[in-house]
Design a protein around this motif. Structure first.
Motif, short mmCIF file in Angstrom:
data_model
loop_
_atom_site.label_atom_id
_atom_site.label_comp_id
_atom_site.label_asym_id
_atom_site.label_seq_id
_atom_site.Cartn_x
_atom_site.Cartn_y
_atom_site.Cartn_z
N GLU A 50 -8.77 13.84 0.25
CA GLU A 50 -8.38 14.18 -1.12
C GLU A 50 -8.32 12.97 -2.04
O GLU A 50 -8.42 13.12 -3.26
CB GLU A 50 -7.01 14.88 -1.10
N ASP A 51 -8.14 11.80 -1.49
CA ASP A 51 -8.00 10.59 -2.30
C ASP A 51 -8.69 9.43 -1.59
O ASP A 51 -8.13 8.81 -0.68
CB ASP A 51 -6.52 10.27 -2.53
N ALA A 52 -9.91 9.12 -1.99
CA ALA A 52 -10.70 8.09 -1.34
C ALA A 52 -10.05 6.71 -1.43
O ALA A 52 -10.26 5.85 -0.56
CB ALA A 52 -12.10 8.03 -1.95
N ARG A 53 -9.21 6.49 -2.44
CA ARG A 53 -8.55 5.19 -2.59
C ARG A 53 -7.54 4.93 -1.48
O ARG A 53 -7.16 3.78 -1.25
CB ARG A 53 -7.84 5.11 -3.94
N SER A 54 -7.13 6.00 -0.80
CA SER A 54 -6.12 5.84 0.23
C SER A 54 -6.70 5.52 1.60
O SER A 54 -5.95 5.28 2.55
CB SER A 54 -5.31 7.14 0.35
N ARG A 103 2.81 6.16 2.32
CA ARG A 103 2.14 7.32 2.91
C ARG A 103 2.06 7.17 4.43
O ARG A 103 1.59 6.16 4.94
CB ARG A 103 0.74 7.48 2.32
N ASN A 145 0.79 -1.23 0.00
CA ASN A 145 0.00 0.00 0.00
C ASN A 145 0.82 1.28 0.00
O ASN A 145 0.32 2.35 0.37
CB ASN A 145 -0.94 -0.01 1.22
N PHE A 147 -5.35 13.95 3.70
CA PHE A 147 -4.97 13.12 2.55
C PHE A 147 -6.09 12.16 2.18
O PHE A 147 -6.39 11.96 0.99
CB PHE A 147 -3.69 12.33 2.87
N MET A 148 -6.75 11.56 3.16
CA MET A 148 -7.84 10.63 2.86
C MET A 148 -9.01 11.35 2.18
O MET A 148 -9.65 10.79 1.29
CB MET A 148 -8.33 9.96 4.15
#
Length: 244
Positions: free
Chosen positions: A184-188, A126, A123, A181-182
């Protein structure tokens, strides 16, 4: 009465003195194992080493066994010697410290389990910077807390107590950054949640190191500082020293 490093050499019974020293020695050994558990757990994440993480999980049983052994030794000392004053404080402090070390071992195991999932899921990295920084901070706190216990060093113990606030601040800052960060990017979301659980475990390690330092102050000064505001601690210790 304050305790110094020479206090426990004054017993008429050499065997009793030996038993008290053994308690400290075994506590320090447990502390060394637990410190390595935390270090290995973090390294398993940063180095993508799931085998090392698995060893950390397996070694948690050894930590638990050491706590049981120390508790049994303390119980025997209490039953046979019926210690009073500073000796009683030492035995009680060892019991409490062993409990906190066992809980640090539990947190190391949680870190390792999350590391396994993150490594196996490939993963990315980050949050690794935050994990590295906070882990170094809390491991330093652990080392100083154990050293202060071994030396009955209240000044070093006070430094650990004060450092805990800085760790809490670093933890809150890291959590805010990861939350952003989450969003901004749901995949993370899934991997970052894993990192957040690791950071939470590290913050708890800092809390337990803080507890160890508080036991040193209780042991040496007979002063319970758990409910004293950090800004008031130095004055409380100064006032206590002037009347002891």
């Amino acid at each position: 009465m304050d305790i110094t490093s020479d206090t426990h050499s004054q017993h008429i019974s050499r065997q009793f003195n030996h038993e008290l020293e053994e308690l400290k020695t075994h506590l320090m050994a447990m502390g060394g194992l637990v410190e390595k558990q935390v270090q290995d757990a973090v390294s398993s994440l940063l180095d993508a080493d799931s085998a090392l993480a698995s060893r950390v999980v397996d070694n948690d049983r050894a930590v638990n066994d050491m706590q049981v052994k120390i508790d049994d030794e303390c119980t025997r000392v209490l039953a046979r010697r019926q210690p009073a004053a500073s000796d009683l404080r030492l035995v009680l402090a060892v019991i409490r410290a062993a409990s906190d070390l066992e809980r640090i071992g539990d947190e190391a195991s949680k870190i390792a389990r999350n590391a396994i999932e993150l490594v196996d899921g490939n993963n990315g990295t980050r949050g690794f910077v935050e994990v590295r920084n906070i882990s170094e901070h809390v491991r330093h706190m652990m080392r100083d807390a154990l050293t202060s216990f071994a030396r009955f060093d209240t000044e070093l113990a006070m430094q650990v107590v004060q450092e805990d606030e800085r760790v809490d601040s670093e933890y809150q800052s890291a959590m805010r950054s990861l939350m952003t960060f989450m969003m901004e990017d749901a995949r993370s979301i899934s991997p970052v949640l894993g990192i957040m659980w690791i950071l939470r475990a590290l913050e708890r390690v800092g809390d337990h190191a803080n507890n160890l330092a508080e036991y040193v102050i209780y042991l040496v000064k007979g002063l319970d500082i758990r409910h004293i505001a950090p800004d008031d601690l130095n004055q409380e210790l100064l006032d206590d020293s002037s009347t002891s």
